[in-house]
Enzyme design. Structure first.
Site, PDB file in Angstrom:
ATOM      1  N   LYS A 195      -0.809  -4.004  -3.376  1.00 46.37           N
ATOM      2  CA  LYS A 195      -2.087  -3.385  -2.990  1.00 46.37           C
ATOM      3  C   LYS A 195      -2.122  -1.979  -3.574  1.00 46.37           C
ATOM      4  O   LYS A 195      -1.544  -1.050  -3.027  1.00 46.37           O
ATOM      5  CB  LYS A 195      -2.248  -3.327  -1.472  1.00 46.37           C
ATOM      6  CG  LYS A 195      -3.556  -2.683  -1.024  1.00 46.37           C
ATOM      7  CD  LYS A 195      -3.664  -2.682   0.494  1.00 46.37           C
ATOM      8  CE  LYS A 195      -4.978  -2.039   0.939  1.00 46.37           C
ATOM      9  NZ  LYS A 195      -4.993  -0.573   0.762  1.00 46.37           N
ATOM     10  N   SER A 244       0.811  -1.212   0.000  1.00 42.97           N
ATOM     11  CA  SER A 244       0.000   0.000   0.000  1.00 42.97           C
ATOM     12  C   SER A 244       0.851   1.272   0.000  1.00 42.97           C
ATOM     13  O   SER A 244       1.511   1.564  -0.988  1.00 42.97           O
ATOM     14  CB  SER A 244      -0.949  -0.039   1.208  1.00 42.97           C
ATOM     15  OG  SER A 244      -1.921   0.961   1.139  1.00 42.97           O
ATOM     16  N   ASP A 301      10.203   5.191 -10.263  1.00 43.55           N
ATOM     17  CA  ASP A 301       9.861   5.905 -11.499  1.00 43.55           C
ATOM     18  C   ASP A 301      10.784   7.094 -11.753  1.00 43.55           C
ATOM     19  O   ASP A 301      11.122   7.396 -12.901  1.00 43.55           O
ATOM     20  CB  ASP A 301       8.405   6.379 -11.447  1.00 43.55           C
ATOM     21  CG  ASP A 301       7.409   5.264 -11.740  1.00 43.55           C
ATOM     22  OD1 ASP A 301       7.852   4.101 -11.906  1.00 43.55           O
ATOM     23  OD2 ASP A 301       6.186   5.536 -11.785  1.00 43.55           O
TER      24      ASP A 301
END
Length: 405
Positions: free
Chosen positions: A330, A305, A316
């Site tokens: 999740k 999460s 990224d």
């Protein structure tokens, strides 16, 4: 046409059900019913709504009239609401009674009455695993360990129970006792613990050799943001040349805590965005100020999460190197909708989240940049894990030292 008594009763049931989907739980009764004598005139839409909930009311009335003991009406209503939420087949959606919601808020703040462990439920086996034991807690005093499996609580069979239901059994009133059945290395152990107030720091840190700072975030709740700010400040004051950020076994937490922590580590730009069922998009962004030090991030299958929001954004941007094993997966967000009138709350999944590059990792997880498996013997005996024999940490240090040079 319905009798006045029947429609009023059904309308109350309808109001209760409708209130589930209304943040404040406020519904105008006067706009639903127009009473006239012993008969009630309703529109076609109102009639359809009443029909939909007629069975719910019928079951309630039959129980109240025919059950061999006097039922608790409030408990029945709460059960009906909880059953509706369970019908979503979503383990992250639930209805909190006022007592349950108060307890969840105390836990989120890092102050509660319990034993001092973090637990995680295995996705495949549904075993309840202890993934962290906090210092100076009842759990540490009776030698509970990371890797222990909790098989029962006060003799209760845990099969089929959700994680929040089990943790509610473990917590309780101050100075009350709880008996846990523990599975460890093929042995069954019985541990009796006395619950007491537990105050949890979600961030721990220290300086390592070669001016490398180590920061572990166990959960994005409570004082995690304040402690992370203190950790970064101390690391810089002590001349840290690189940082190891340990997100292993971190089950997640609050969006409003992980986002500002991500802002400390990332360049200017998008941190994460969410999209709901109607396509509404919400973006969280960072400013240009950032850590500015080489960074490695440790992850594993229990990093979930909010941990994945942070790890995914770092990956990224290329702001750090992810090391370890693939995360939990999740990629959905829950919203909590309190009922002000009594303190209850509804928690439901309302959106998906995406990394800055548009990845939704729900059900897939985030693959590390460098995969390093934990040896089987250390997985079975995590109490034997040290900084020196931790292959994931050692790889993180190796990567940092090469970048520092």
């Amino acid at each position: 046409m319905y009798s006045k008594q029947s429609v009023v009763r059904l309308a109350i049931v309808l109001i209760l059900a409708t209130a589930i989907f209304s943040v404040g739980g406020t519904v105008l009764v006067s706009s639903i019913l127009q009473l006239s004598g012993e008969q009630v005139a309703v529109s076609a839409d109102e009639y359809a709504s009443i029909e939909r909930f007629a069975r719910l009311d019928d079951v309630y009335q039959r129980i109240m009239k025919n059950y061999y003991e006097t039922p608790d009406g409030e408990k029945l209503i709460n059960g009906a609401i909880k059953g509706m939420v369970e019908g979503l087949d979503d383990p992250y959606s639930r209805y909190y009674t006022p007592e349950e919601y108060m307890e969840s808020q105390q836990d989120a703040e890092g102050l509660y009455y319990g034993i001092g462990v973090v637990v995680s439920m295995d996705k495949e086996t549904h075993q309840l695993n202890i993934i962290k034991v906090y210092s100076d807690t009842p759990a540490q005093e009776v030698d509970l360990r990371k890797g222990d499996v909790i098989a029962s609580v006060d003799g209760a069979d845990l099969s089929g129970m959700e994680l929040n239901e089990i943790t509610a059994l473990i917590k309780g009133e101050e100075l009350s006792q709880v008996k846990l059945t523990i599975l460890r290395d093929g042995q069954t152990l019985e541990k009796t613990l006395t619950r007491r107030q537990v105050t949890v720091d979600r961030v721990e840190w220290h300086m390592m050799a070669d001016n490398i700072g180590y920061i572990q975030i166990s959960e994005f709740r409570g004082n995690a943001l304040e402690k992370m700010e203190a950790a970064i400040a101390e690391m810089k004051d002590k001349g840290a040349k690189g940082i190891v950020l340990d997100l292993r076994d971190n089950p997640g937490g609050m969006m409003d805590i992980v986002v500002p922590i991500a802002d400390m580590l990332l360049p200017e730009g998008l941190i994460v965005y969410t999209e709901d069922v109607n396509g509404n998009r919400r973006e969280e962004k960072s400013d240009a100020e950032m850590l500015g030090l080489p960074l490695t991030v440790l992850i594993n299958g229990n990093s979930a999460s909010a941990s994945e929001i942070l790890a995914g954004a770092i990956q990224d941007y290329g702001a750090g190197t992810l090391i370890g094993t693939t995360t939990y997966g999740k990629g959905i967000v829950q919203s909590i909708m309190p009922y002000k009138e009594d303190g209850a709350a509804l928690q439901i999944t309302t959106s998906r989240y995406f990394t800055p590059n548009g990845r939704n990792i729900h059900g897939e997880g985030i693959a590390p940049d460098i995969t390093v498996e934990m040896p089987e013997e250390l997985l079975k005996n995590p109490q034997d894990l040290t900084e020196e024999n931790d292959p994931q940490l050692q790889k993180a240090l190796e990567v940092l030292k090469s970048e520092i040079k």
